[in-house]
Design a protein around this motif. Sequence first.
Motif, PDB file in Angstrom:
ATOM      1  N   PRO A  54       0.955  -1.310   0.020  1.00  8.24           N
ATOM      2  CA  PRO A  54      -0.062   0.085  -0.025  1.00  8.24           C
ATOM      3  C   PRO A  54       0.777   1.231  -0.030  1.00  8.24           C
ATOM      4  O   PRO A  54       1.903   1.257   0.580  1.00  8.24           O
ATOM      5  CB  PRO A  54      -0.877  -0.092   1.264  1.00  8.24           C
ATOM      6  N   VAL A  55       0.313   2.206  -0.548  1.00 11.04           N
ATOM      7  CA  VAL A  55       1.096   3.537  -0.541  1.00 11.04           C
ATOM      8  C   VAL A  55       0.126   4.455   0.109  1.00 11.04           C
ATOM      9  O   VAL A  55      -1.180   4.542   0.139  1.00 11.04           O
ATOM     10  CB  VAL A  55       1.351   4.033  -2.110  1.00 11.04           C
ATOM     11  N   ASP A  56       0.848   5.636   0.622  1.00 13.88           N
ATOM     12  CA  ASP A  56       0.088   6.709   1.304  1.00 13.88           C
ATOM     13  C   ASP A  56      -0.534   7.784   0.480  1.00 13.88           C
ATOM     14  O   ASP A  56      -1.429   8.572   0.686  1.00 13.88           O
ATOM     15  CB  ASP A  56       0.904   7.287   2.495  1.00 13.88           C
ATOM     16  N   GLY A  57      -0.108   7.611  -0.906  1.00 17.20           N
ATOM     17  CA  GLY A  57      -0.679   8.638  -1.665  1.00 17.20           C
ATOM     18  C   GLY A  57       0.325   8.936  -3.094  1.00 17.20           C
ATOM     19  O   GLY A  57       1.265   7.879  -3.277  1.00 17.20           O
ATOM     20  N   GLY A  58       0.056  10.026  -3.357  1.00 14.38           N
ATOM     21  CA  GLY A  58       1.056  10.325  -4.307  1.00 14.38           C
ATOM     22  C   GLY A  58       1.683  11.843  -4.643  1.00 14.38           C
ATOM     23  O   GLY A  58       0.964  12.702  -3.919  1.00 14.38           O
ATOM     24  N   VAL A  59       2.524  12.028  -5.525  1.00 19.70           N
ATOM     25  CA  VAL A  59       3.093  13.514  -5.624  1.00 19.70           C
ATOM     26  C   VAL A  59       3.307  13.757  -7.167  1.00 19.70           C
ATOM     27  O   VAL A  59       3.912  12.640  -7.779  1.00 19.70           O
ATOM     28  CB  VAL A  59       4.094  13.760  -4.925  1.00 19.70           C
ATOM     29  N   LEU A  60       3.180  14.732  -7.741  1.00 15.62           N
ATOM     30  CA  LEU A  60       3.187  15.234  -9.132  1.00 15.62           C
ATOM     31  C   LEU A  60       4.299  16.083  -9.095  1.00 15.62           C
ATOM     32  O   LEU A  60       4.167  17.136  -8.691  1.00 15.62           O
ATOM     33  CB  LEU A  60       2.009  15.768  -9.748  1.00 15.62           C
ATOM     34  N   VAL A  61       5.566  15.760  -9.925  1.00 18.56           N
ATOM     35  CA  VAL A  61       6.407  16.724 -10.246  1.00 18.56           C
ATOM     36  C   VAL A  61       6.519  17.084 -11.395  1.00 18.56           C
ATOM     37  O   VAL A  61       6.513  16.090 -12.454  1.00 18.56           O
ATOM     38  CB  VAL A  61       7.897  16.196  -9.716  1.00 18.56           C
ATOM     39  N   VAL A  62       6.446  18.582 -11.842  1.00 17.33           N
ATOM     40  CA  VAL A  62       6.330  18.917 -13.028  1.00 17.33           C
ATOM     41  C   VAL A  62       7.166  19.895 -13.525  1.00 17.33           C
ATOM     42  O   VAL A  62       7.574  20.988 -12.660  1.00 17.33           O
ATOM     43  CB  VAL A  62       4.866  19.631 -13.440  1.00 17.33           C
ATOM     44  N   ASN A  63       8.155  19.733 -14.642  1.00 17.63           N
ATOM     45  CA  ASN A  63       8.902  20.853 -15.279  1.00 17.63           C
ATOM     46  C   ASN A  63       8.050  21.272 -16.124  1.00 17.63           C
ATOM     47  O   ASN A  63       7.604  20.704 -17.210  1.00 17.63           O
ATOM     48  CB  ASN A  63       9.984  20.053 -15.621  1.00 17.63           C
ATOM     49  N   TYR A  64       7.643  22.804 -16.058  1.00 14.77           N
ATOM     50  CA  TYR A  64       6.892  23.517 -16.980  1.00 14.77           C
ATOM     51  C   TYR A  64       7.482  24.802 -17.407  1.00 14.77           C
ATOM     52  O   TYR A  64       8.484  25.332 -16.925  1.00 14.77           O
ATOM     53  CB  TYR A  64       5.529  23.872 -16.184  1.00 14.77           C
ATOM     54  N   GLN A  65       6.861  25.130 -18.664  1.00 13.54           N
ATOM     55  CA  GLN A  65       7.570  26.498 -19.346  1.00 13.54           C
ATOM     56  C   GLN A  65       8.953  26.283 -19.678  1.00 13.54           C
ATOM     57  O   GLN A  65       9.927  27.353 -19.633  1.00 13.54           O
ATOM     58  CB  GLN A  65       7.179  27.818 -18.458  1.00 13.54           C
ATOM     59  N   ILE A  66       9.335  25.307 -20.132  1.00 19.44           N
ATOM     60  CA  ILE A  66      10.748  24.879 -20.448  1.00 19.44           C
ATOM     61  C   ILE A  66      11.504  25.622 -21.254  1.00 19.44           C
ATOM     62  O   ILE A  66      12.651  25.979 -21.234  1.00 19.44           O
ATOM     63  CB  ILE A  66      10.690  23.340 -20.758  1.00 19.44           C
ATOM     64  N   LYS A  67      10.583  26.300 -22.019  1.00 19.71           N
ATOM     65  CA  LYS A  67      11.106  27.276 -23.182  1.00 19.71           C
ATOM     66  C   LYS A  67      11.497  28.733 -22.603  1.00 19.71           C
ATOM     67  O   LYS A  67      12.639  29.313 -23.105  1.00 19.71           O
ATOM     68  CB  LYS A  67      10.325  27.416 -24.347  1.00 19.71           C
ATOM     69  N   LEU A  68      11.299  28.911 -21.599  1.00 18.60           N
ATOM     70  CA  LEU A  68      11.524  30.133 -20.745  1.00 18.60           C
ATOM     71  C   LEU A  68      12.758  29.894 -19.756  1.00 18.60           C
ATOM     72  O   LEU A  68      12.832  29.030 -19.221  1.00 18.60           O
ATOM     73  CB  LEU A  68      10.460  30.649 -19.933  1.00 18.60           C
ATOM     74  N   HIS A  69      13.452  31.071 -19.574  1.00 20.10           N
ATOM     75  CA  HIS A  69      14.328  30.915 -18.481  1.00 20.10           C
ATOM     76  C   HIS A  69      13.802  30.625 -17.014  1.00 20.10           C
ATOM     77  O   HIS A  69      12.690  31.348 -16.853  1.00 20.10           O
ATOM     78  CB  HIS A  69      15.150  32.339 -18.400  1.00 20.10           C
TER      79      HIS A  69
END
Length: 198
Positions: free
Chosen positions: A106-121
Amino acid sequence: MDLHFIRFPLQLSALRAVADPLRDGLLFGTGRPLEDAVHDVLVAAGAAVTRLDDVYGTKTADLMAEFGSHRVLVEVKSANNRPPQSLPDKLLKHLNTWPGLTGTEPVDGGVLVVNYQIKLHPAQRDTKVYTDRAFADALPVPVIGSTRLFNWWRREDWDAVRHAAFGDTGVAQPPETVAPDADPKASGRPGLLSRLRR
């Protein structure tokens, strides 16, 4: 000849070999390089991390991270521009199918990791993954920008990483005192960085 002058460039070279891929992965990466960088930050924070694609294929999230008695699925995604609001659904689907997979605990939940707006500094990107406050407040899972992970990593703020991934663990300890990653070859790079910084 003073060997300190020889060792310093070697240490600097070793630090760069560790830091550059992790920085590039977190700030500009997609796919496996981004996943590897997230993996390495979680390991540096003291978590034991399993690459789920190697075990289950694409049936589940990218990683499972464990710290103490806490166990979470970690979904790693990227978006060239603002991330679509459908990304958390992918993690929720994996959380729903997880109990039906053979040999899972069993797991306690989850987490989402996002790399976004990659084209921007990175300094020009939105400070939060989702800027729609109502949507962000209603999210059933934590969502972390990979830029935030990078900032915590470079400051060695392991408590912030653990709190973001696992919630309140009630534990503040250096990563050396917890169980190491099951795959030392894949996870040794952040440990090397910590040792060279001392």
